[in-house]
Write a protein that holds these residues in place. Structure first.
Motif, PDB file in Angstrom:
ATOM      1  N   MET A   1      -1.338  -9.559 -44.334  1.00 11.67           N
ATOM      2  CA  MET A   1       0.009  -9.143 -44.686  1.00 11.67           C
ATOM      3  C   MET A   1       0.192  -7.635 -44.499  1.00 11.67           C
ATOM      4  SD  MET A   1       2.789 -10.417 -45.667  1.00 11.67           S
ATOM      5  CE  MET A   1       4.208 -10.314 -46.659  1.00 11.67           C
ATOM      6  N   ASP A   2      -0.812  -6.834 -44.887  1.00  8.61           N
ATOM      7  CA  ASP A   2      -0.741  -5.378 -44.721  1.00  8.61           C
ATOM      8  C   ASP A   2      -0.648  -5.003 -43.246  1.00  8.61           C
ATOM      9  OD1 ASP A   2      -0.749  -4.856 -47.406  1.00  8.61           O
ATOM     10  OD2 ASP A   2      -2.905  -4.497 -47.528  1.00  8.61           O
ATOM     11  N   ALA A   3      -1.388  -5.712 -42.411  1.00  7.66           N
ATOM     12  CA  ALA A   3      -1.359  -5.425 -40.975  1.00  7.66           C
ATOM     13  C   ALA A   3       0.030  -5.673 -40.403  1.00  7.66           C
ATOM     14  CB  ALA A   3      -2.395  -6.280 -40.242  1.00  7.66           C
ATOM     15  N   ILE A   4       0.681  -6.724 -40.863  1.00  7.64           N
ATOM     16  CA  ILE A   4       2.040  -7.034 -40.386  1.00  7.64           C
ATOM     17  C   ILE A   4       3.015  -5.949 -40.837  1.00  7.64           C
ATOM     18  CG2 ILE A   4       3.966  -8.652 -40.621  1.00  7.64           C
ATOM     19  CD1 ILE A   4       1.869 -10.907 -40.790  1.00  7.64           C
ATOM     20  N   LEU A   5       2.892  -5.519 -42.089  1.00 12.07           N
ATOM     21  CA  LEU A   5       3.760  -4.457 -42.593  1.00 12.07           C
ATOM     22  C   LEU A   5       3.537  -3.147 -41.842  1.00 12.07           C
ATOM     23  CD1 LEU A   5       3.715  -5.089 -46.461  1.00 12.07           C
ATOM     24  CD2 LEU A   5       5.600  -5.469 -44.861  1.00 12.07           C
ATOM     25  N   ASP A   6       2.288  -2.849 -41.539  1.00 10.75           N
ATOM     26  CA  ASP A   6       1.972  -1.648 -40.773  1.00 10.75           C
ATOM     27  C   ASP A   6       2.612  -1.708 -39.386  1.00 10.75           C
ATOM     28  OD1 ASP A   6       0.546  -0.479 -42.814  1.00 10.75           O
ATOM     29  OD2 ASP A   6      -1.411  -1.132 -42.059  1.00 10.75           O
ATOM     30  N   ARG A   7       2.501  -2.855 -38.758  1.00 17.31           N
ATOM     31  CA  ARG A   7       3.087  -3.022 -37.420  1.00 17.31           C
ATOM     32  C   ARG A   7       4.616  -2.922 -37.479  1.00 17.31           C
ATOM     33  NH1 ARG A   7       0.444  -7.615 -33.845  1.00 17.31           N
ATOM     34  NH2 ARG A   7       1.577  -6.433 -32.277  1.00 17.31           N
ATOM     35  N   LEU A   8       5.225  -3.505 -38.494  1.00 12.52           N
ATOM     36  CA  LEU A   8       6.667  -3.419 -38.648  1.00 12.52           C
ATOM     37  C   LEU A   8       7.107  -1.972 -38.875  1.00 12.52           C
ATOM     38  CD1 LEU A   8       7.559  -6.559 -40.804  1.00 12.52           C
ATOM     39  CD2 LEU A   8       8.222  -6.107 -38.445  1.00 12.52           C
ATOM     40  N   ASN A   9       6.352  -1.246 -39.692  1.00 11.99           N
ATOM     41  CA  ASN A   9       6.661   0.163 -39.926  1.00 11.99           C
ATOM     42  C   ASN A   9       6.558   0.968 -38.638  1.00 11.99           C
ATOM     43  OD1 ASN A   9       7.243  -0.071 -42.649  1.00 11.99           O
ATOM     44  ND2 ASN A   9       5.126   0.297 -43.278  1.00 11.99           N
ATOM     45  N   ARG A  10       5.534   0.684 -37.853  1.00 15.73           N
ATOM     46  CA  ARG A  10       5.362   1.390 -36.575  1.00 15.73           C
ATOM     47  C   ARG A  10       6.500   1.052 -35.609  1.00 15.73           C
ATOM     48  NH1 ARG A  10       4.857   5.572 -34.054  1.00 15.73           N
ATOM     49  NH2 ARG A  10       3.941   5.455 -32.017  1.00 15.73           N
ATOM     50  N   LEU A  11       6.899  -0.215 -35.579  1.00  9.83           N
ATOM     51  CA  LEU A  11       8.032  -0.610 -34.737  1.00  9.83           C
ATOM     52  C   LEU A  11       9.313   0.100 -35.172  1.00  9.83           C
ATOM     53  CD1 LEU A  11       7.462  -4.444 -34.232  1.00  9.83           C
ATOM     54  CD2 LEU A  11       7.478  -2.679 -32.468  1.00  9.83           C
ATOM     55  N   GLU A  12       9.506   0.200 -36.473  1.00 10.16           N
ATOM     56  CA  GLU A  12      10.677   0.891 -36.996  1.00 10.16           C
ATOM     57  C   GLU A  12      10.670   2.358 -36.571  1.00 10.16           C
ATOM     58  OE1 GLU A  12      13.094   1.059 -41.179  1.00 10.16           O
ATOM     59  OE2 GLU A  12      10.907   1.132 -41.275  1.00 10.16           O
ATOM     60  N   GLU A  13       9.515   2.999 -36.643  1.00  6.00           N
ATOM     61  CA  GLU A  13       9.378   4.394 -36.214  1.00  6.00           C
ATOM     62  C   GLU A  13       9.697   4.539 -34.733  1.00  6.00           C
ATOM     63  OE1 GLU A  13       7.830   7.285 -37.797  1.00  6.00           O
ATOM     64  OE2 GLU A  13       8.103   6.316 -39.739  1.00  6.00           O
ATOM     65  N   LEU A  14       9.184   3.619 -33.916  1.00 11.29           N
ATOM     66  CA  LEU A  14       9.437   3.673 -32.481  1.00 11.29           C
ATOM     67  C   LEU A  14      10.920   3.497 -32.163  1.00 11.29           C
ATOM     68  CD1 LEU A  14       6.381   1.646 -31.128  1.00 11.29           C
ATOM     69  CD2 LEU A  14       6.820   4.086 -30.813  1.00 11.29           C
ATOM     70  N   ILE A  15      11.586   2.621 -32.883  1.00  8.87           N
ATOM     71  CA  ILE A  15      13.023   2.404 -32.684  1.00  8.87           C
ATOM     72  C   ILE A  15      13.795   3.667 -33.051  1.00  8.87           C
ATOM     73  CG2 ILE A  15      15.035   1.136 -33.549  1.00  8.87           C
ATOM     74  CD1 ILE A  15      13.124  -1.345 -33.731  1.00  8.87           C
ATOM     75  N   LYS A  16      13.415   4.316 -34.148  1.00 12.58           N
ATOM     76  CA  LYS A  16      14.068   5.564 -34.553  1.00 12.58           C
ATOM     77  C   LYS A  16      13.860   6.651 -33.502  1.00 12.58           C
ATOM     78  CE  LYS A  16      13.822   5.008 -39.570  1.00 12.58           C
ATOM     79  NZ  LYS A  16      13.178   5.504 -40.794  1.00 12.58           N
ATOM     80  N   GLU A  17      12.632   6.762 -32.997  1.00 15.60           N
ATOM     81  CA  GLU A  17      12.326   7.758 -31.969  1.00 15.60           C
ATOM     82  C   GLU A  17      13.134   7.489 -30.706  1.00 15.60           C
ATOM     83  OE1 GLU A  17       8.104   7.909 -31.294  1.00 15.60           O
ATOM     84  OE2 GLU A  17       7.690   8.373 -33.397  1.00 15.60           O
ATOM     85  N   GLN A  18      13.226   6.223 -30.319  1.00 20.41           N
ATOM     86  CA  GLN A  18      13.993   5.842 -29.135  1.00 20.41           C
ATOM     87  C   GLN A  18      15.463   6.204 -29.320  1.00 20.41           C
ATOM     88  OE1 GLN A  18      12.670   4.678 -26.386  1.00 20.41           O
ATOM     89  NE2 GLN A  18      14.538   4.295 -25.278  1.00 20.41           N
ATOM     90  N   SER A  19      15.997   5.910 -30.481  1.00 20.45           N
ATOM     91  CA  SER A  19      17.390   6.224 -30.786  1.00 20.45           C
ATOM     92  C   SER A  19      17.615   7.733 -30.754  1.00 20.45           C
ATOM     93  CB  SER A  19      17.748   5.662 -32.157  1.00 20.45           C
ATOM     94  OG  SER A  19      18.997   6.129 -32.573  1.00 20.45           O
ATOM     95  N   LEU A  20      16.697   8.471 -31.324  1.00 21.40           N
ATOM     96  CA  LEU A  20      16.784   9.922 -31.363  1.00 21.40           C
ATOM     97  C   LEU A  20      16.741  10.513 -29.953  1.00 21.40           C
ATOM     98  CD1 LEU A  20      16.823  12.457 -33.181  1.00 21.40           C
ATOM     99  CD2 LEU A  20      14.341  12.374 -33.182  1.00 21.40           C
TER     100      LEU A  20
END
Length: 99
Positions: A1-20
């Motif tokens: 479960m922690d690994a999935i949350l970590d991956r989701l957090n990283r995806l969220e960061e990448l989406i923010k960076e892409q948007s920026l």
């Protein structure tokens, strides 16, 4: 479960960076991320008039990405090779041509 949350957090960061990376006008927080500066340092740069910015309603600060890029690339430092070439050309023009 922690690994999935970590991956989701990283995806969220990448989406923010892409948007920026696609925005032409950045707010203050986005500019600190883009410039990799602390908020206090960016405030100092804006209060001293060192960095270009906009205050459309007199409160919030915005930055134009292209102007930030120009600011980042200002005050270019010459390489040692460039300085040596200038010095050599100066010597030739002044008649002291031999090294």
């Amino acid at each position: 479960m922690d690994a999935i949350l970590d991956r989701l957090n990283r995806l969220e960061e990448l989406i923010k960076e892409q948007s920026l990376s696609q925005k032409e006008v950045l707010n203050f927080t986005e500019a600190t991320i883009y410039l990799e500066l602390s908020a206090s340092h960016l405030y100092k740069l804006t209060s001293s008039g060192t960095i270009p910015f906009y205050k459309p309603n007199g409160k919030k600060i915005y930055f134009k990405r292209s102007e930030l890029n120009e600011w980042l690339l200002s005050n270019r430092q010459q390489t040692t090779t460039e300085i040596e070439s200038i010095a050599e050309n100066f010597k030739i023009k002044k008649g002291g041509g031999q090294s």
